[in-house]
Scaffold this active site. Structure first.
Site, short mmCIF file in Angstrom:
data_model
loop_
_atom_site.label_atom_id
_atom_site.label_comp_id
_atom_site.label_asym_id
_atom_site.label_seq_id
_atom_site.Cartn_x
_atom_site.Cartn_y
_atom_site.Cartn_z
N ILE A 92 0.85 -1.21 0.00
CA ILE A 92 0.00 0.00 0.00
C ILE A 92 0.87 1.25 0.00
O ILE A 92 0.61 2.19 -0.74
CB ILE A 92 -0.93 0.05 1.24
CG1 ILE A 92 -1.77 -1.21 1.36
CG2 ILE A 92 -1.82 1.27 1.17
CD1 ILE A 92 -2.65 -1.25 2.61
N ASP A 109 2.27 10.90 16.69
CA ASP A 109 2.42 11.05 15.24
C ASP A 109 1.07 11.40 14.62
O ASP A 109 0.69 10.88 13.59
CB ASP A 109 2.97 9.75 14.65
CG ASP A 109 3.47 9.95 13.21
OD1 ASP A 109 3.78 11.10 12.84
OD2 ASP A 109 3.54 8.95 12.48
N VAL A 141 3.76 -0.86 4.34
CA VAL A 141 2.43 -1.36 4.70
C VAL A 141 1.88 -2.16 3.51
O VAL A 141 1.97 -1.72 2.36
CB VAL A 141 1.47 -0.21 5.06
CG1 VAL A 141 0.08 -0.74 5.38
CG2 VAL A 141 2.01 0.58 6.24
P1 ATP Z 1 4.09 7.45 9.36
O1 ATP Z 1 5.15 6.42 9.33
O2 ATP Z 1 4.54 8.72 9.97
O3 ATP Z 1 2.81 6.96 9.86
P2 ATP Z 1 2.77 7.34 6.83
O4 ATP Z 1 1.46 7.31 7.51
O5 ATP Z 1 2.88 8.14 5.60
O6 ATP Z 1 3.88 7.84 7.81
P3 ATP Z 1 2.66 4.48 6.97
O7 ATP Z 1 1.93 4.60 8.23
O8 ATP Z 1 3.78 3.51 6.90
O9 ATP Z 1 3.21 5.87 6.50
O10 ATP Z 1 1.62 4.10 5.86
C1 ATP Z 1 1.98 3.84 4.54
C2 ATP Z 1 0.72 3.81 3.70
O11 ATP Z 1 -0.13 2.77 4.12
C3 ATP Z 1 -0.06 5.08 3.73
O12 ATP Z 1 -0.48 5.37 2.42
C4 ATP Z 1 -1.27 4.76 4.55
O13 ATP Z 1 -2.39 5.45 4.07
C5 ATP Z 1 -1.42 3.26 4.33
N1 ATP Z 1 -1.94 2.60 5.53
C6 ATP Z 1 -1.38 2.59 6.75
N2 ATP Z 1 -2.11 1.88 7.61
C7 ATP Z 1 -3.17 1.42 6.90
C8 ATP Z 1 -4.32 0.62 7.25
N3 ATP Z 1 -4.51 0.16 8.48
N4 ATP Z 1 -5.23 0.35 6.28
C9 ATP Z 1 -5.04 0.84 5.04
N5 ATP Z 1 -4.00 1.60 4.66
C10 ATP Z 1 -3.07 1.88 5.57
#
Ligand code: ATP
Ligand code: MG
Length: 506
Positions: free
Chosen positions: A21, A132, A29
């Site tokens: 994703i 965060d 993710v």
């Molecule tokens: P941070 O590490 O500061 O949270 P971020 O939110 O940009 O930064 P991630 O949390 O690693 O990065 O998320 C990466 C991607 O996965 C993002 O596009 C987020 O929208 C998606 N994502 C994260 N968690 C989920 C979830 N539970 N369901 C669907 N998509 C998700």
């Protein structure tokens, strides 16, 4: 974007990866399906593992409708750690905001902010700081707001320490005190303030060419609140205080403040120069309808002016009612009824005013019903005192009791007087306590005047009559229940659909 794993890989027993994703500050993710068929999001934790995993482990058993659910924490055969969590199919708030460069409609911003605040308040209650909080970590799914990525969080008890040097969170939402390394849950309050600011205006309060420049602004520049709807200005200036001590003491308090200003009348009045509900410049996918609801005065002088009108109106109606009563009684024994009617007149005014005055300052919708009842009860006791005064009650009726030489007769008379007095005070105290009187004066009550509340008031006034032993206060209460309705401003309710924000997602 290059991911470590591709579709079909099963790095964790029981789960098949379907697609990557995205990648964030702490790992990749993936969207995956369990062997049982459940959709999940799997986060492969790469860097800062210790920080992240400790936080995740603390949060595994938290449950809140506005939090993305965490299911488990697992380690694969290569020793990599994975967070298994609820897969959210909706968009992130970040994506929604990018479609609304002028900010979200006010009512939508309010709804979403309150949901975020509830989630964060829950985390804080559990001793967890999110750390965060940012639109990219907030999701919208089927109209529900879900805060995710509280994997970075850690216990408040350890958060006061200064050793944490890892850059945390996203710089736009970063509270000034983070740079000192000494912070607590107030950093979430600040971040929530930034998010509210962004939802209202479409842009963050501090921006710049580099992270350093933005951080410096967090530390030194006051936020520009000129484009914020005026009702939100004091709220944001408090939430975005540089000094954490000056912010809201809790997210619940922050949310309460937003709930209060967002009452429809304030929304409208606060919009001098700003539309009450700002509609997105282009047809919006999220928003099919927005709330545009009616008002009423907002300034204190406006409220007092309107209230004075209601009080005068109540007095006139009381005069009219007792005048009619006098006319009816005239044929019989007019003189006998006159004293009673005078009493009815003054007491009806007292009861009506004691209902009209406090409820003018109360907003319906989110009331603390029991707190209000207690306030009303105290006001009822005041009405009882007024009744005693009208009846010529004086302290001398009690004084003999204090004297040691009071005779038995005098003592009995005083005791009887006291019991009457207590009855008078309790009567109105309890009548005021028994009903939610403020509903009768609500500007948005369903009908301007309805008989139901009068009957309900009459019922309680009748039940409590043994405390008074005359029919008079029953008449007073019924009259007042009608008069306060007639004397309170009323707005025709809008059709249901127009009063609600309706969210539609593709
Ligand atoms: P941070 O590490 O500061 O949270 P971020 O939110 O940009 O930064 P991630 O949390 O690693 O990065 O998320 C990466 C991607 O996965 C993002 O596009 C987020 O929208 C998606 N994502 C994260 N968690 C989920 C979830 N539970 N369901 C669907 N998509 C998700
Ligand atoms: Mg994230």
């Amino acid at each position: 974007m290059k991911f470590t794993y591709s579709s079909g890989h099963r790095p964790l027993d029981g789960y098949t990866l379907k697609r990557g994703i995205g990648r964030g500050g702490f790992g990749e993710v993936y969207y995956a399906i369990s062997d049982g068929g459940k959709e999940v999001a799997l986060k492969l934790v790469r860097d800062h593992q210790e920080v992240e995993l400790r936080g995740v482990a603390q949060c595994l058993n938290l449950k809140h409708p506005n939090l993305v659910n965490l299911y488990d924490l697992r380690t694969d055969q290569r020793g990599d750690h994975w967070v298994i969590m609820e897969y959210v199919s909706g968009e992130s708030l970040n994506t929604v905001l990018s479609r609304h460069p002028e900010g979200l409609p006010l009512e939508l911003a309010r709804e979403w902010f309150l949901a975020i605040a509830r989630a964060i308040n829950y985390l804080h209650d559990q001793g967890i700081v999110h750390r965060d909080l940012k639109p990219a970590n907030i999701f919208l799914e089927n109209g529900m707001v879900k805060v995710g990525d509280y994997g970075l969080s850690k216990s408040i008890s350890t958060s006061q320490r200064t050793a944490q040097t890892q850059s945390i969170g996203t710089v736009h939402y970063m509270a000034p005190e983070i740079s000192t390394g000494n912070y607590n849950k107030q950093i979430d309050t600040y971040a929530a303030g930034v998010i509210l600011y962004e939802m209202l205006t479409g842009h963050v309060p501090f921006d710049g060419e580099s992270a350093g420049e933005i951080l410096m602004k967090h530390l030194t520049s006051p936020p520009d609140l000129t484009r914020i709807p005026p009702a939100y200005v004091p709220i944001l200036s408090r939430a975005l205080s540089k000094n954490p001590v000056q912010r809201y003491a809790s997210m619940a308090e922050f949310a309460r403040a937003v709930e209060e200003v967002s009452e429809p009348e304030k929304l409208r009045a606060s919009s001098a120069g700003t539309p009450a509900v700002r509609v997105a410049p282009s047809p919006s996918k999220e928003l099919a309808e927005v709330t545009v609801v009616g008002g009423g005065p907002v300034t204190l002088s406006g409220v007092i002016g309107e209230m004075s009108g209601s009080l005068v109106m109540a007095a006139l109606l009381a005069a009219l009612a007792t005048g009619l009563g006098a006319a009816l009684a005239y044929r019989n024994d007019f003189g006998k009824h006159l004293t009673n009617l005078g009493m009815v007149f003054y007491l009806t005014i007292a009861v009506s005013w004691m209902i009209l005055i406090p409820t003018k300052f109360w907003k319906n919708g989110n009331e603390d019903s029991w707190g209000r009842r207690v306030v009303m009860m105290l006001l009822g006791v005041l009405v009882g005192l007024h009744a005693l005064w009208l009846e010529g009650w004086s302290g001398s009726m009690v004084l003999p009791l204090a004297g040691a030489n009071s005779t038995g007769d005098a003592g009995e008379a005083v005791a009887a007087n006291l019991s009457i007095a207590a009855g008078r005070l309790c009567y109105f105290g309890l009548v005021f306590f028994a009903l939610r009187w403020w509903k009768l004066t609500d500007r948005q009550r369903s009908q301007r005047f309805s008989v139901g509340p009068i009957l309900a008031a009459g019922f309680w006034a009748l039940i409590l009559l043994p405390l008074w032993q005359e029919i008079l206060p029953w008449v007073v209460v019924m009259l007042a229940a009608g008069i306060v309705q007639l004397a309170s401003p009323w707005e025709q309710p809008r059709p249901h659909s127009a009063r609600r924000v309706r969210l539609r997602y593709a």
